[in-house]
Each structure stands twice: as C-alpha cells, then as structure tokens.
Design an enzyme around this catalytic site. Structure first.
Site, PDB file in Angstrom:
ATOM      1  N   TYR A 118      -6.573   1.923   2.451  1.00 21.54           N
ATOM      2  CA  TYR A 118      -6.387   1.308   1.143  1.00 21.54           C
ATOM      3  C   TYR A 118      -7.566   0.399   0.823  1.00 21.54           C
ATOM      4  O   TYR A 118      -8.025  -0.383   1.651  1.00 21.54           O
ATOM      5  CB  TYR A 118      -5.083   0.487   1.078  1.00 21.54           C
ATOM      6  CG  TYR A 118      -4.888  -0.113  -0.308  1.00 21.54           C
ATOM      7  CD1 TYR A 118      -4.294   0.633  -1.318  1.00 21.54           C
ATOM      8  CD2 TYR A 118      -5.376  -1.384  -0.613  1.00 21.54           C
ATOM      9  CE1 TYR A 118      -4.164   0.118  -2.604  1.00 21.54           C
ATOM     10  CE2 TYR A 118      -5.246  -1.900  -1.896  1.00 21.54           C
ATOM     11  CZ  TYR A 118      -4.643  -1.142  -2.887  1.00 21.54           C
ATOM     12  OH  TYR A 118      -4.522  -1.640  -4.156  1.00 21.54           O
TER      13      TYR A 118
ATOM     14  N   THR B 100     -15.117  38.380 -30.946  1.00 19.40           N
ATOM     15  CA  THR B 100     -15.894  37.959 -29.780  1.00 19.40           C
ATOM     16  C   THR B 100     -17.178  37.370 -30.357  1.00 19.40           C
ATOM     17  O   THR B 100     -17.635  37.834 -31.421  1.00 19.40           O
ATOM     18  CB  THR B 100     -16.258  39.127 -28.833  1.00 19.40           C
ATOM     19  OG1 THR B 100     -17.062  40.057 -29.552  1.00 19.40           O
ATOM     20  CG2 THR B 100     -15.008  39.834 -28.312  1.00 19.40           C
ATOM     21  N   HIS B 101     -17.726  36.366 -29.724  1.00 17.74           N
ATOM     22  CA  HIS B 101     -18.914  35.661 -30.248  1.00 17.74           C
ATOM     23  C   HIS B 101     -18.681  35.168 -31.674  1.00 17.74           C
ATOM     24  O   HIS B 101     -19.626  35.034 -32.441  1.00 17.74           O
ATOM     25  CB  HIS B 101     -20.162  36.556 -30.234  1.00 17.74           C
ATOM     26  CG  HIS B 101     -20.384  37.280 -28.938  1.00 17.74           C
ATOM     27  ND1 HIS B 101     -21.187  36.798 -27.930  1.00 17.74           N
ATOM     28  CD2 HIS B 101     -19.889  38.453 -28.488  1.00 17.74           C
ATOM     29  CE1 HIS B 101     -21.178  37.636 -26.917  1.00 17.74           C
ATOM     30  NE2 HIS B 101     -20.389  38.658 -27.226  1.00 17.74           N
TER      31      HIS B 101
ATOM     32  N   ASN C  96       0.823  -1.215   0.000  1.00 20.89           N
ATOM     33  CA  ASN C  96       0.000   0.000   0.000  1.00 20.89           C
ATOM     34  C   ASN C  96       0.855   1.261   0.000  1.00 20.89           C
ATOM     35  O   ASN C  96       0.566   2.222  -0.721  1.00 20.89           O
ATOM     36  CB  ASN C  96      -0.949  -0.005   1.206  1.00 20.89           C
ATOM     37  CG  ASN C  96      -1.894  -1.193   1.164  1.00 20.89           C
ATOM     38  OD1 ASN C  96      -1.952  -1.913   0.155  1.00 20.89           O
ATOM     39  ND2 ASN C  96      -2.637  -1.402   2.243  1.00 20.89           N
TER      40      ASN C  96
ATOM     41  N   LYS D 222      -4.450   3.658 -11.984  1.00 22.69           N
ATOM     42  CA  LYS D 222      -3.276   3.735 -12.865  1.00 22.69           C
ATOM     43  C   LYS D 222      -3.612   3.993 -14.330  1.00 22.69           C
ATOM     44  O   LYS D 222      -3.024   4.872 -14.963  1.00 22.69           O
ATOM     45  CB  LYS D 222      -2.466   2.432 -12.765  1.00 22.69           C
ATOM     46  CG  LYS D 222      -1.141   2.562 -12.053  1.00 22.69           C
ATOM     47  CD  LYS D 222      -1.238   2.680 -10.569  1.00 22.69           C
ATOM     48  CE  LYS D 222      -1.442   1.346  -9.887  1.00 22.69           C
ATOM     49  NZ  LYS D 222      -2.164   1.501  -8.610  1.00 22.69           N
TER      50      LYS D 222
ATOM     51  N   SER E   2      -8.312  12.490 -48.386  1.00 18.10           N
ATOM     52  CA  SER E   2      -9.529  11.695 -48.297  1.00 18.10           C
ATOM     53  C   SER E   2      -9.407  10.509 -49.245  1.00 18.10           C
ATOM     54  O   SER E   2      -8.797  10.608 -50.302  1.00 18.10           O
ATOM     55  CB  SER E   2     -10.726  12.558 -48.704  1.00 18.10           C
ATOM     56  OG  SER E   2     -11.803  11.729 -49.107  1.00 18.10           O
TER      57      SER E   2
ATOM     58  N   LYS F 203      -9.226  16.802 -51.312  1.00 17.00           N
ATOM     59  CA  LYS F 203      -9.235  17.138 -49.890  1.00 17.00           C
ATOM     60  C   LYS F 203      -7.852  17.159 -49.245  1.00 17.00           C
ATOM     61  O   LYS F 203      -6.988  16.354 -49.559  1.00 17.00           O
ATOM     62  CB  LYS F 203     -10.098  16.125 -49.103  1.00 17.00           C
ATOM     63  CG  LYS F 203     -11.573  16.219 -49.373  1.00 17.00           C
ATOM     64  CD  LYS F 203     -12.204  17.519 -48.893  1.00 17.00           C
ATOM     65  CE  LYS F 203     -12.272  17.626 -47.387  1.00 17.00           C
ATOM     66  NZ  LYS F 203     -13.220  16.680 -46.802  1.00 17.00           N
TER      67      LYS F 203
ATOM     68  N   GLU G  99      -7.756  18.057 -35.343  1.00 18.31           N
ATOM     69  CA  GLU G  99      -9.036  17.387 -35.064  1.00 18.31           C
ATOM     70  C   GLU G  99      -8.859  16.282 -34.025  1.00 18.31           C
ATOM     71  O   GLU G  99      -9.656  16.137 -33.096  1.00 18.31           O
ATOM     72  CB  GLU G  99      -9.620  16.791 -36.346  1.00 18.31           C
ATOM     73  CG  GLU G  99     -10.181  17.835 -37.292  1.00 18.31           C
ATOM     74  CD  GLU G  99     -10.630  17.231 -38.621  1.00 18.31           C
ATOM     75  OE1 GLU G  99     -11.770  17.478 -39.017  1.00 18.31           O
ATOM     76  OE2 GLU G  99      -9.837  16.511 -39.265  1.00 18.31           O
TER      77      GLU G  99
HETATM   78  N1  ARG Z   1      -1.468  -3.417  -7.388  1.00 20.14           N
HETATM   79  C1  ARG Z   1      -1.927  -2.729  -6.231  1.00 20.14           C
HETATM   80  C2  ARG Z   1      -2.428  -1.339  -6.626  1.00 20.14           C
HETATM   81  O1  ARG Z   1      -2.136  -0.915  -7.691  1.00 20.14           O
HETATM   82  C3  ARG Z   1      -0.820  -2.574  -5.252  1.00 20.14           C
HETATM   83  C4  ARG Z   1      -1.268  -2.509  -3.862  1.00 20.14           C
HETATM   84  C5  ARG Z   1      -1.957  -3.758  -3.502  1.00 20.14           C
HETATM   85  N2  ARG Z   1      -2.234  -3.846  -2.098  1.00 20.14           N
HETATM   86  C6  ARG Z   1      -2.958  -4.831  -1.621  1.00 20.14           C
HETATM   87  N3  ARG Z   1      -3.137  -4.836  -0.366  1.00 20.14           N
HETATM   88  N4  ARG Z   1      -3.543  -5.715  -2.405  1.00 20.14           N
HETATM   89  O2  ARG Z   1      -3.127  -0.685  -5.891  1.00 20.14           O
END
Ligand code: ARG
Length: 467
Positions: free
Chosen positions: A325, A163-164, A118, A333, A285, A291, A298
């Site tokens: 946790y 503007t606008h 953690n 992630k 295109s 084109k 974009e």
């Molecule tokens: N892979 C876990 C995460 O990204 C790491 C921490 C996991 N901790 C646990 N007590 N399972 O959060």
C-alpha cells in the site's frame, strides 16, 4: 518533550504524535469528500468483520450486538443526511469508526482488530465495483433492447452501408442497428467477466502481511458474497488491477457510445438527413433561430475523453508503485467514480434518445440509388457464370466507368450495353442489380439478407426476454 494536550487532536492514529496535524495537511490528505460514497459497503464490511471476530472469540456477543446496532444507527444517520462527515478524520473508514466509538464506547474500539484501512478500502472498493458491474449489465441490456426495437420497427428498410465513409453496399437499417446490439453485448460480457476477478475478498490481509490474530477470512468472504479470498496479502494491499480493468470496460462502453453518437450527428445533418432526433433531445442556438443541435450525442462523444482519461490516470498512478500500500492509491477513487457517473448517465440518456429516434426511410432508400452500390453483386453474378473474380472485378469496373460517363446507374444500362462488357451477362442480371436483390442475396452467416436479419432479431428478442 512533553506531549501537548491536543496531541493527534483525537485522531484514531494519534498515539505516537506529540503535535497536532497542520490544517493544510488535513485538507490535503482528506478523501472524505468523495469516498463517503462508499459508506454502505464500509458498514457492511465492518459488520461481517465484527461477526467473524465474535465467532473467533475476539468479541463477546454483547459487544458484537452493540457494534451492529451502532453501525446500523450510523447508516440511518448517513441516509437521512444527519451524519456530519469530518475532514479532520480523513476518510470514510475513520469517520464511521470514530462515530461508532463515540456511540458505544469500548466495544467500538475493538472493531479494528486484525484489520487495516488498507484491506478495508480494498474491500469497500471491490464491493462497490461489483455492484456497479451489475448495474452496468442492466443498463447495457436496456440500450440493447432499444436497438432491437428499432431493428424490428424498420425491418425491410434499406440504407447505404459505408466503408471509408463512401457508399459501399446497400444494407438493412435493422442490420446496422443490430451491429450496436452486438457491440454493447460484448461490453456486457466484459463487465460481467471483470466482476469475476473483482470478486475475491481482500479482508484479513490487514496492512500488508496478514494478521497474527486467529481470524477466518473465508467465512467473512462467504458472508459478503465473494467467490473466495485473495491469495497473497502483499499483492492484495497494493492491487488495483480490478479498478483498471473496470475503467477499461467503461472506456470501451463510452467509445462505443461515441461512435454511435458520431453517426447520429452525421445522420442528422441537412446533408445526410437520415434521422430526426426528437425535439426533446436537441437544443437550439442562442443566436441562430433556425438551429436544432444534436447536443446529446455531441456531449456523449465529448465525454469519451474523460473516461479514457480516467483509464490513463489509473494506469499512470500504478506504474511506479512498489508493493504494497502507498498513499498514492487514494487517488484511484475519483477517476473511477467519474467514469461510473459518466457512463451511467450517457447510457441512460442514449437509451432514451434511441426510443425517440425516427429514420427518414425514403431519404435513406433514395441514397442507395446512386453510387453503383450493386457493383459487387454484378461481379458476384459473373463469378457464378464461371468468370474468375479478378476478371469480373475489371469487367464491372469498366461498366461503372461507362455509367459515370453516361451519367446513369448500372441497372439503367440495356442488356446490349452490358453484354459489351461481358458476353456472360444475360437478362437474369436485372434482379441482382436492384437494391433489394443485392441486400437479400447476402445470406451468409452474419450478412444483411432479410432472412438472416429476421433470425438475428428473433434471437435478440428471445435473449432479452422481449417476446
Ligand atoms: N483513504 C485511504 C485510501 O483511499 C484509505 C487507506 C489509508 N491507509 C493508510 N494507511 N493511510 O487509500
């Protein structure tokens, strides 16, 4: 019940389990496919942690040396693409730790003392984001330079300011470019400010309550370049404010890129024809041979959706979580990585595109000729002749209506015609009715007048070390 021989199937946490994990569970819970990207930070953190354990008498010198050598070897294997990440080992932490134990034996098994995954993941993530902040600051300076180069190159050329989306007042192209220089400058400040709050070490908070072992969090933090340690272990193990803040910086950057993109798309239409985006940055295109499409802006505009989406993901992820946790946190992630990749690629390619952008200065100048863009200047002229602004506004409004009827511009009216709207008008009015007269009169701080803009370019050039 007797323990089956494959209990825990070699997992680092297998001790209390009497049956193996289902394959479907391993697949569902694994994060290694994406968190392996943190390996460098995981190894750095482990080395610093081990050094502290040795200083505090929990590892011998030999054990520390073996751990460091083992981790270095693993890092080399990962970098050379020789390391096999195993999804049954869930995440980057356990993949590396398991490999270490396999390599050096008992000493490796001591590394996880006074540490939990953690605080370990919080550490890795913070170190990664800290570096990303620095990388973004550099990328933002690169794009800011591109705007300053354009501002310098087109200094003196005029265009309509809107503007606008209606023609409003004439401005310098350089002034418009420096607007983006400012926007991305704020982004840079924000990123570096966010970095300050990221930069407190979570290591040593352990699972949630801190450690009973005689650790020294401060020395590890110092070694890893942190400004200090976090204050509350429970807050720390469940805190992802820093990730949300970082992605909010990403969303702001991508939004700024998106607004710029919108202008480039608009300006490159046949209707506007203000800019020519280099062939190398456009695509064609498959059906319409004529084109030339502005795909880069974009796509950047489109990608703002996913970065904003990442921010929403993180906020939603966190909103109902109790301390401390929870495994939900593993979901933090991918949105962050996606935001990093998207913003990095978008900033880089936009900087390249700007370096190859050409303004159609004649077309832009011509566009300032129509639309009564110096009407405000005429009103200001009357103010200086002591006419109250509201009255001046009405007078000029009448003159504009007259011009619309007659099909001409204000500066094409004779003095006699102008004086019909106000006796305060004299023949010194004509210079101020010209586009250049209008632009260069705007000398208030932050205005588009030539002297102001020249000064702003010089400041920017100095700030970015371009002179
Ligand atoms: N892979 C876990 C995460 O990204 C790491 C921490 C996991 N901790 C646990 N007590 N399972 O959060």
């Amino acid at each position: 019940m007797s323990k089956d021989s494959t209990a825990g199937s070699g997992k680092l946490w297998g001790g209390r389990f009497s049956r193996t994990t289902a394959a479907s569970v391993e697949a569902f819970t694994a994060s290694i496919d994406y968190d392996s990207r943190l390996y460098k930070y995981d190894i750095l953190g482990s080395k610093a942690h081990a050094a502290m354990l040795q200083r505090q008498g929990m590892l011998s010198r030999e054990e520390l040396d073996a751990i460091v050598a083992g981790l270095n070897a693993i890092e080399g294997e990962i970098e050379r693409g020789e390391f096999r990440f195993r999804s049954e080992l869930e995440d980057v932490h356990m993949n590396i730790e398991k490999a270490l134990v396999e390599k050096i034996g008992a000493a490796g098994a001591k590394l996880h003392s006074a540490r939990s995954r953690n605080d370990q993941i919080a550490l890795d993530f913070k170190m990664y984001l800290r570096d990303q902040c620095d990388i973004f600051a550099d990328l933002l300076d690169d794009i800011r330079k591109a705007f300053v180069v354009l501002a310098r190159r087109y200094m003196g050329d005029v265009m309509p300011g809107y503007t606008h989306m209606q023609r409003a007042q004439p401005v310098l192209i350089s002034h418009h470019m420096l607007a983006y220089y400012e926007m991305f400058g704020r982004d840079r400040q924000r990123v570096l400010d966010c970095r300050k709050r990221i930069n407190f070490s979570p290591l040593g908070c352990a699972a949630l309550a801190g450690s009973g072992l005689p650790i020294d969090r401060e020395s590890v933090a110092l070694e890893l370049g942190f400004a200090g340690v976090t204050a509350n272990s429970m807050d720390t193990s469940g805190d992802r404010d820093f990730a949300i803040e970082f992605v909010s910086c990403c969303a702001m950057i991508q939004n700024h890129l998106s607004r710029l993109s919108e202008e480039l798309v608009l300006w490159s239409t046949q209707e506007f024809s203000f800019v020519e985006i280099d062939d190398a940055f456009c695509t064609g295109s498959s059906i319409m041979p004529q084109k030339k499409n502005p795909d880069i802006p974009e796509l950047i505009r489109g990608k703002s959706g996913r970065v904003i989406g990442s921010l929403m993901s993180l906020l939603t992820l966190m909103k109902g979580l109790p301390l401390t946790y929870n495994r939900d946190l593993q979901e933090d992630k991918e949105p962050v990585f996606d935001a990093v990749d998207t913003v990095t690629a978008s900033l880089a390619i936009m900087t390249e595109l700007l370096g190859n952008l050409r303004f159609a200065t004649d077309v832009m100048r011509r566009a300032t000729r129509t639309g009564f863009m110096t009407a405000t200047d005429l009103a200001d002229y009357l103010v200086l002749k002591n006419v109250p602004f509201r009255e001046a506004h009405a007078i000029v409004g009448g003159a504009v209506a007259y011009c619309i009827d007659k099909g001409c511009e204000l500066e094409e009216l004779s003095l006699k015609e102008l004086q019909r709207f106000s006796p305060a008008i004299d023949d010194d009015v004509y210079p101020i009715l010209s586009v250049e007269g209008s632009v260069h009169s705007r000398l208030s701080t932050g205005g588009t007048g030539r002297d102001r803009v020249e000064q702003a370019i010089q400041n920017a050039e100095q700030q970015l070390g371009m002179v």
